[in-house]
Every structure is written in structure tokens, then in C-alpha cells.
Motif scaffolding. Structure first.
Motif, PDB file in Angstrom:
ATOM      1  N   GLU A 105     -13.219   1.771  27.897  1.00  0.00           N
ATOM      2  CA  GLU A 105     -13.460   2.704  29.000  1.00  0.00           C
ATOM      3  C   GLU A 105     -12.518   2.369  30.146  1.00  0.00           C
ATOM      4  O   GLU A 105     -12.141   1.211  30.343  1.00  0.00           O
ATOM      5  CB  GLU A 105     -14.893   2.577  29.540  1.00  0.00           C
ATOM      6  N   VAL A 106     -12.155   3.399  30.904  1.00  0.00           N
ATOM      7  CA  VAL A 106     -11.516   3.208  32.207  1.00  0.00           C
ATOM      8  C   VAL A 106     -12.206   4.170  33.166  1.00  0.00           C
ATOM      9  O   VAL A 106     -12.894   5.094  32.740  1.00  0.00           O
ATOM     10  CB  VAL A 106      -9.994   3.483  32.166  1.00  0.00           C
ATOM     11  N   ASP A 107     -12.011   3.947  34.467  1.00  0.00           N
ATOM     12  CA  ASP A 107     -12.664   4.881  35.386  1.00  0.00           C
ATOM     13  C   ASP A 107     -11.760   5.257  36.551  1.00  0.00           C
ATOM     14  O   ASP A 107     -10.621   4.786  36.665  1.00  0.00           O
ATOM     15  CB  ASP A 107     -14.025   4.348  35.845  1.00  0.00           C
ATOM     16  N   GLN A 108     -12.289   6.145  37.389  1.00  0.00           N
ATOM     17  CA  GLN A 108     -11.481   6.741  38.453  1.00  0.00           C
ATOM     18  C   GLN A 108     -11.154   5.768  39.577  1.00  0.00           C
ATOM     19  O   GLN A 108     -10.360   6.080  40.463  1.00  0.00           O
ATOM     20  CB  GLN A 108     -12.194   7.971  39.018  1.00  0.00           C
ATOM     21  N   VAL A 141      -0.464  -2.504  35.007  1.00  0.00           N
ATOM     22  CA  VAL A 141      -1.381  -2.431  33.873  1.00  0.00           C
ATOM     23  C   VAL A 141      -1.426  -0.992  33.365  1.00  0.00           C
ATOM     24  O   VAL A 141      -1.769  -0.070  34.107  1.00  0.00           O
ATOM     25  CB  VAL A 141      -2.796  -2.896  34.251  1.00  0.00           C
ATOM     26  N   VAL A 142      -1.055  -0.828  32.096  1.00  0.00           N
ATOM     27  CA  VAL A 142      -1.097   0.478  31.434  1.00  0.00           C
ATOM     28  C   VAL A 142      -2.242   0.457  30.438  1.00  0.00           C
ATOM     29  O   VAL A 142      -2.271  -0.375  29.532  1.00  0.00           O
ATOM     30  CB  VAL A 142       0.231   0.784  30.711  1.00  0.00           C
ATOM     31  N   ALA A 143      -3.208   1.350  30.606  1.00  0.00           N
ATOM     32  CA  ALA A 143      -4.356   1.441  29.704  1.00  0.00           C
ATOM     33  C   ALA A 143      -4.113   2.536  28.674  1.00  0.00           C
ATOM     34  O   ALA A 143      -3.764   3.665  29.023  1.00  0.00           O
ATOM     35  CB  ALA A 143      -5.633   1.736  30.485  1.00  0.00           C
ATOM     36  N   MET A 144      -4.309   2.178  27.405  1.00  0.00           N
ATOM     37  CA  MET A 144      -4.090   3.103  26.290  1.00  0.00           C
ATOM     38  C   MET A 144      -5.405   3.275  25.536  1.00  0.00           C
ATOM     39  O   MET A 144      -5.988   2.301  25.069  1.00  0.00           O
ATOM     40  CB  MET A 144      -3.021   2.547  25.346  1.00  0.00           C
ATOM     41  N   LEU A 145      -5.848   4.529  25.396  1.00  0.00           N
ATOM     42  CA  LEU A 145      -7.115   4.765  24.708  1.00  0.00           C
ATOM     43  C   LEU A 145      -7.241   6.219  24.299  1.00  0.00           C
ATOM     44  O   LEU A 145      -6.563   7.098  24.849  1.00  0.00           O
ATOM     45  CB  LEU A 145      -8.292   4.379  25.593  1.00  0.00           C
ATOM     46  N   LEU A 146      -8.094   6.468  23.295  1.00  0.00           N
ATOM     47  CA  LEU A 146      -8.431   7.840  22.939  1.00  0.00           C
ATOM     48  C   LEU A 146      -9.253   8.439  24.061  1.00  0.00           C
ATOM     49  O   LEU A 146     -10.034   7.748  24.719  1.00  0.00           O
ATOM     50  CB  LEU A 146      -9.207   7.869  21.623  1.00  0.00           C
ATOM     51  N   HIS A 147      -9.111   9.735  24.281  1.00  0.00           N
ATOM     52  CA  HIS A 147      -9.734  10.378  25.436  1.00  0.00           C
ATOM     53  C   HIS A 147     -11.254  10.403  25.332  1.00  0.00           C
ATOM     54  O   HIS A 147     -11.964  10.281  26.333  1.00  0.00           O
ATOM     55  CB  HIS A 147      -9.196  11.811  25.587  1.00  0.00           C
ATOM     56  N   THR A 148     -11.765  10.556  24.118  1.00  0.00           N
ATOM     57  CA  THR A 148     -13.214  10.609  23.910  1.00  0.00           C
ATOM     58  C   THR A 148     -13.615   9.665  22.783  1.00  0.00           C
ATOM     59  O   THR A 148     -12.787   9.259  21.964  1.00  0.00           O
ATOM     60  CB  THR A 148     -13.681  12.033  23.558  1.00  0.00           C
ATOM     61  N   ASN A 149     -14.904   9.322  22.733  1.00  0.00           N
ATOM     62  CA  ASN A 149     -15.397   8.479  21.646  1.00  0.00           C
ATOM     63  C   ASN A 149     -15.794   9.340  20.443  1.00  0.00           C
ATOM     64  O   ASN A 149     -15.594  10.569  20.449  1.00  0.00           O
ATOM     65  CB  ASN A 149     -16.559   7.599  22.116  1.00  0.00           C
ATOM     66  N   GLY A 152     -17.716  12.399  21.020  1.00  0.00           N
ATOM     67  CA  GLY A 152     -17.112  13.416  21.870  1.00  0.00           C
ATOM     68  C   GLY A 152     -17.316  13.182  23.357  1.00  0.00           C
ATOM     69  O   GLY A 152     -17.018  14.049  24.179  1.00  0.00           O
ATOM     70  N   GLU A 153     -17.809  11.986  23.726  1.00  0.00           N
ATOM     71  CA  GLU A 153     -18.047  11.668  25.131  1.00  0.00           C
ATOM     72  C   GLU A 153     -16.792  11.089  25.777  1.00  0.00           C
ATOM     73  O   GLU A 153     -16.073  10.312  25.159  1.00  0.00           O
ATOM     74  CB  GLU A 153     -19.191  10.656  25.240  1.00  0.00           C
ATOM     75  N   SER A 154     -16.556  11.449  26.999  1.00  0.00           N
ATOM     76  CA  SER A 154     -15.363  10.992  27.712  1.00  0.00           C
ATOM     77  C   SER A 154     -15.350   9.479  27.864  1.00  0.00           C
ATOM     78  O   SER A 154     -16.360   8.852  28.186  1.00  0.00           O
ATOM     79  CB  SER A 154     -15.314  11.635  29.097  1.00  0.00           C
ATOM     80  N   LYS A 155     -14.170   8.886  27.624  1.00  0.00           N
ATOM     81  CA  LYS A 155     -13.973   7.456  27.872  1.00  0.00           C
ATOM     82  C   LYS A 155     -13.271   7.227  29.218  1.00  0.00           C
ATOM     83  O   LYS A 155     -13.029   6.096  29.611  1.00  0.00           O
ATOM     84  CB  LYS A 155     -13.165   6.842  26.730  1.00  0.00           C
ATOM     85  N   ILE A 156     -12.963   8.345  29.896  1.00  0.00           N
ATOM     86  CA  ILE A 156     -12.398   8.287  31.240  1.00  0.00           C
ATOM     87  C   ILE A 156     -13.562   8.580  32.186  1.00  0.00           C
ATOM     88  O   ILE A 156     -13.934   9.724  32.409  1.00  0.00           O
ATOM     89  CB  ILE A 156     -11.266   9.319  31.436  1.00  0.00           C
ATOM     90  N   LYS A 157     -14.155   7.540  32.733  1.00  0.00           N
ATOM     91  CA  LYS A 157     -15.445   7.623  33.405  1.00  0.00           C
ATOM     92  C   LYS A 157     -15.326   7.727  34.932  1.00  0.00           C
ATOM     93  O   LYS A 157     -14.313   7.349  35.513  1.00  0.00           O
ATOM     94  CB  LYS A 157     -16.272   6.371  33.089  1.00  0.00           C
ATOM     95  N   LYS A 158     -16.424   8.196  35.534  1.00  0.00           N
ATOM     96  CA  LYS A 158     -16.548   8.041  36.986  1.00  0.00           C
ATOM     97  C   LYS A 158     -16.697   6.556  37.311  1.00  0.00           C
ATOM     98  O   LYS A 158     -16.069   6.048  38.243  1.00  0.00           O
ATOM     99  CB  LYS A 158     -17.759   8.819  37.503  1.00  0.00           C
TER     100      LYS A 158
END
Length: 221
Positions: A105-108, A141-149, A152-158
């Protein structure tokens, strides 16, 4: 093109000539295969290698020479092999211009969680590894990840829901759908996949974000 290769190809465009860059476990290890032509970058692996290339052929690989994920790599002229203590001296000493890390996960707010999947009450896997040192020691720092799990839930979180690896340290987020930069006021969408609209990206992203004036199409070269 598979999503993970797409992310690795886009991430490689963040490499700059002359940089010392660590490639973390998982998806980032494949960035070594897509270094842009004309860019000379010194890649580092936390298990003890400096200055290496991409995946060798079946005829040339040596099982004793591997990256942080245990995958074979190619040594090039000037490569150095050493123990992990030396590798982490480089990392903790602030000698890495950047690190590319996979993320759960990453967030805003630029937080990243990449080490702890809950497997039982108060038990997590696989463990911190070198990520804590990398986010503290690298200048970018560059974060690499699929957009959703898978659900289908977002991995880019608040706000990240998993234990953090580092707080407020991510500079760039790259998924197969979009690229965000992390600014003091939050996430800024700078690129999105061909055929996607800003509304499409909003629909799959939990985090709030603004849109760059010059937002463009997702780059692969």
C-alpha cells in the motif's frame, strides 16, 4: 505486455545518468532489464552487489550471482561483490541516490507499507527485510505496485492500513494504470494509461489527488 513488466519499464525511465540506485525485492528487480539506452546507472543490491546488468541467458547465468530476490543477474565490467554489511553501510550512509521498492500500500501522504501481510492475530509476513533502511537512506523513493488488489480494492490509499515501512518518504508512485508524484499538498496525477480518463483513475483510486496541467499518456520509452 503483462502489468508487472509495464510497471518495470515505466519505472526504468526514472533512472538518471550517473545515479547509484538500489533495486528492492520483488517487482523492482526487473527494472535492471529496461535501463534506457544511453543511461549509465550504478545498480546496487542489498545482498551485496554494485554495478550489475539485467537477466542473463540460460547459457551464461551463474546461480551464485543473484539479486535481492535470488534471481540471476549479469555482472559487468567494474562490478563489485561484497557482504550485506557493506551493502547496508552504503544504504544507511546515504550513498544511494534512489531506491525502487515494491509496495503493498501507499497513501496520499507519501507513506509506504511493504513488509507486513497479516497471517494471524499480531503475526505478519514476510518481515521488514532491508526496506526500513532503504527508505531512510535513499534520497528518492519510487514505489512500484499494482493499482488494485485481487479484490479490486485500491492500493493507493487515503491512509495506509498496514504497518508502515516509512512515513512521508515516497516521491513517485508507479502502477500499471497511472503515475503520481507526491507533493507537499498530496498526490498529483502526471500520467495515465492509454485510453483512460481522469475519471477512470478516480474510480479505482481511494486516495485524493489533483491532476497536473500537463498530464500525459503513460510512457514506456
Amino acid at each position: 505486455m503483462k502489468d508487472k513488466e509495464r510497471i518495470a519499464r515505466r519505472a526504468a525511465l526514472e533512472l538518471k545518468d550517473g545515479e547509484y540506485v538500489n533495486l528492492g525485492f520483488g517487482m523492482p528487480t526487473s527494472v535492471a532489464n529496461f535501463v534506457p539506452k544511453g543511461v549509465e546507472v550504478i545498480l546496487q543490491s542489498e545482498n551485496g552487489c554494485l554495478l550489475f546488468g539485467g537477466t542473463p541467458t540460460v547459457d551464461t547465468y551463474d546461480s551464485d550471482i543473484a539479486n535481492a530476490g535470488g534471481q540471476p543477474i549479469t555482472l559487468v565490467k567494474g562490478s563489485a561483490i561484497f557482504d550485506s554489511t557493506t551493502a547496508f553501510t552504503m544504504i544507511r550512509g546515504g550513498h544511494m541516490d534512489g531506491t525502487f521498492l515494491g509496495a503493498l500500500e501507499v497513501d496520499q501522504e507519501g507513506n509506504i507499507a511493504n513488509w507486513a501481510l497479516p497471517v494471524a492475530p499480531e503475526r505478519y509476513s514476510p518481515g521488514p527485510g532491508g526496506a526500513m533502511d532503504l527508505v531512510a537512506g535513499a534520497r528518492k523513493v519510487v514505489a512500484m505496485l499494482l493499482h488494485t488488489n485481487k479484490q479490486g480494492e485500491s492500493k493507493i490509499k487515503k491512509h495506509c492500513t498496514l504497518p508502515l515501512t516509512g512515513a512521508g518518504i515516497v516521491d513517485i508512485i508507479i502502477t500499471e494504470q497511472a503515475v503520481f508524484t507526491v507533493q507537499p499538498k498530496g498526490l498529483v496525477l502526471t500520467e495515465m494509461a492509454a485510453g483512460k480518463t481522469v475519471e477512470d483513475i478516480r474510480n479505482i483510486t481511494e486516495a485524493d489527488f489533483t491532476v497536473a496541467e500537463n498530464v500525459g499518456e503513460y510512457r514506456l520509452a
